[in-house]
Design a protein around this motif. Structure first.
Motif, short mmCIF file in Angstrom:
data_model
loop_
_atom_site.label_atom_id
_atom_site.label_comp_id
_atom_site.label_asym_id
_atom_site.label_seq_id
_atom_site.Cartn_x
_atom_site.Cartn_y
_atom_site.Cartn_z
N SER A 54 0.84 -1.16 -0.03
CA SER A 54 -0.24 0.13 0.04
C SER A 54 0.86 1.29 0.10
O SER A 54 0.42 2.37 -0.56
N VAL A 55 2.02 1.15 0.72
CA VAL A 55 2.82 2.17 0.51
C VAL A 55 4.25 1.99 0.42
O VAL A 55 4.85 1.02 0.69
N VAL A 56 5.00 2.45 -0.54
CA VAL A 56 6.28 2.30 -0.84
C VAL A 56 7.32 3.58 -0.82
O VAL A 56 6.80 4.84 -0.94
N PHE A 57 8.23 3.31 0.16
CA PHE A 57 9.31 4.25 0.31
C PHE A 57 10.35 4.16 -0.38
O PHE A 57 10.97 3.20 -0.56
N LEU A 58 10.64 5.00 -1.50
CA LEU A 58 11.50 4.83 -2.51
C LEU A 58 12.59 5.77 -2.71
O LEU A 58 12.25 7.00 -2.80
N ASP A 59 13.86 5.39 -2.56
CA ASP A 59 15.06 6.30 -2.84
C ASP A 59 15.15 6.62 -4.39
O ASP A 59 14.72 5.94 -5.16
N ILE A 60 15.35 7.84 -4.35
CA ILE A 60 15.57 8.62 -5.69
C ILE A 60 16.74 8.00 -6.48
O ILE A 60 16.78 7.62 -7.69
N GLU A 61 17.90 7.63 -5.75
CA GLU A 61 19.08 7.46 -6.20
C GLU A 61 19.33 6.01 -6.00
O GLU A 61 20.04 5.79 -4.89
N LEU A 62 19.42 5.03 -6.85
CA LEU A 62 19.54 3.77 -6.89
C LEU A 62 20.62 3.17 -7.78
O LEU A 62 20.64 3.70 -8.77
N ALA A 81 -0.99 2.03 -4.79
CA ALA A 81 0.19 2.30 -4.05
C ALA A 81 0.43 3.71 -3.85
O ALA A 81 0.45 4.40 -4.75
N HIS A 82 0.71 3.90 -2.60
CA HIS A 82 1.17 5.25 -2.38
C HIS A 82 2.70 5.42 -2.21
O HIS A 82 3.38 4.68 -1.38
N VAL A 83 3.39 6.11 -3.25
CA VAL A 83 4.94 6.28 -3.10
C VAL A 83 5.28 7.52 -2.44
O VAL A 83 4.93 8.63 -2.89
N ILE A 84 6.12 7.29 -1.38
CA ILE A 84 7.00 8.30 -0.71
C ILE A 84 8.54 8.12 -1.26
O ILE A 84 9.01 7.26 -0.95
N MET A 85 8.65 9.35 -1.93
CA MET A 85 10.15 9.44 -2.41
C MET A 85 10.99 9.88 -1.14
O MET A 85 10.56 10.84 -0.30
N CYS A 86 12.44 9.47 -1.16
CA CYS A 86 13.29 9.61 -0.11
C CYS A 86 14.69 10.10 -0.76
O CYS A 86 15.05 9.27 -1.65
N ASN A 90 17.30 17.32 -1.40
CA ASN A 90 15.81 17.89 -1.43
C ASN A 90 15.68 19.37 -1.99
O ASN A 90 14.96 20.12 -1.39
N SER A 91 16.31 19.47 -3.18
CA SER A 91 15.77 20.73 -3.72
C SER A 91 14.29 20.59 -4.24
O SER A 91 13.96 19.86 -4.45
N MET A 92 13.90 21.95 -4.39
CA MET A 92 12.72 22.09 -4.78
C MET A 92 12.41 21.45 -6.01
O MET A 92 11.35 20.90 -6.45
N GLU A 93 13.33 21.58 -7.13
CA GLU A 93 13.24 20.84 -8.39
C GLU A 93 13.11 19.45 -8.29
O GLU A 93 12.00 18.69 -8.67
N ASN A 94 13.86 18.62 -7.25
CA ASN A 94 13.76 17.22 -6.94
C ASN A 94 12.27 16.96 -6.56
O ASN A 94 11.59 15.97 -6.76
N VAL A 95 11.74 17.70 -5.49
CA VAL A 95 10.58 17.53 -4.92
C VAL A 95 9.39 17.63 -6.05
O VAL A 95 8.31 16.80 -6.12
N GLN A 96 9.51 18.90 -6.58
CA GLN A 96 8.58 19.10 -7.61
C GLN A 96 8.31 17.90 -8.95
O GLN A 96 7.45 17.58 -9.00
N PHE A 106 7.28 13.25 -0.04
CA PHE A 106 8.77 13.08 0.00
C PHE A 106 9.40 13.28 1.17
O PHE A 106 8.72 14.16 2.01
N ILE A 107 10.19 12.65 1.53
CA ILE A 107 11.00 12.72 2.83
C ILE A 107 12.33 13.05 2.54
O ILE A 107 12.94 12.13 1.67
N ALA A 108 13.12 14.14 2.86
CA ALA A 108 14.39 14.38 2.89
C ALA A 108 15.18 13.59 3.95
O ALA A 108 14.87 13.48 5.12
N LYS A 109 16.39 13.06 3.28
CA LYS A 109 17.24 12.58 4.39
C LYS A 109 18.29 13.26 4.92
O LYS A 109 18.69 14.40 4.19
#
Length: 127
Positions: A54-62, A81-86, A90-96, A106-109
């Motif tokens: 139902s939820v996926v926490f997904l790293d942007i850089e793999l 599925a609800h995808v939460i990017m990590c 965490n630039s504004m461009e990345n989030v947008q 979106f969750i910043a590390k």
């Protein structure tokens, strides 16, 4: 009758084992029981198919692919599925960009339990 949380199962896709373990610990402390982790897209595919999280926490850089490609794959094949990017970037461009591609959060590390709890509570409002 067994109570099932609507946001489970949860899948964490991140190449850093420390991040997967830390996020798993946070989610378990929040009361979630069905949490799975994998390090890359190849190992995520069977879990996506068989567990249908139902939820996926997904790293942007793999290492094997860009997280946004996985996001597109999940949106096409598992639209509920609800995808939460990590990401540590965490630039504004990345989030947008991830929002435009269909991410639900979106969750910043580095993140903490409060940030994870907040994003999960927002998801409970839309399920």
């Amino acid at each position: 009758m067994e109570f099932v949380r609507p946001l489970e199962p949860i899948l964490i896709i991140d190449d850093a084992v420390e991040i997967r373990d830390f996020l798993t610990q946070i989610l378990e402390n929040l009361g979630f029981e069905e949490v799975y982790g994998c390090e890359d897209f190849d190992s995520a595919k069977p879990l996506l198919k068989h567990k249908q999280p139902s939820v996926v926490f997904l790293d942007i850089e793999l290492p094997d692919t860009d997280g946004t490609e996985i996001l597109s794959y999940i949106n096409e094949n598992f639209p509920l599925a609800h995808v939460i990017m990590c990401s540590g970037h965490n630039s504004m461009e990345n989030v947008q960009n991830t929002w435009e591609l269909g991410a639900k959060g979106f969750i910043a590390k580095p993140f903490n339990a409060h940030k994870v709890d907040s994003v999960m509570k927002r998801l409970e409002l839309v399920t």
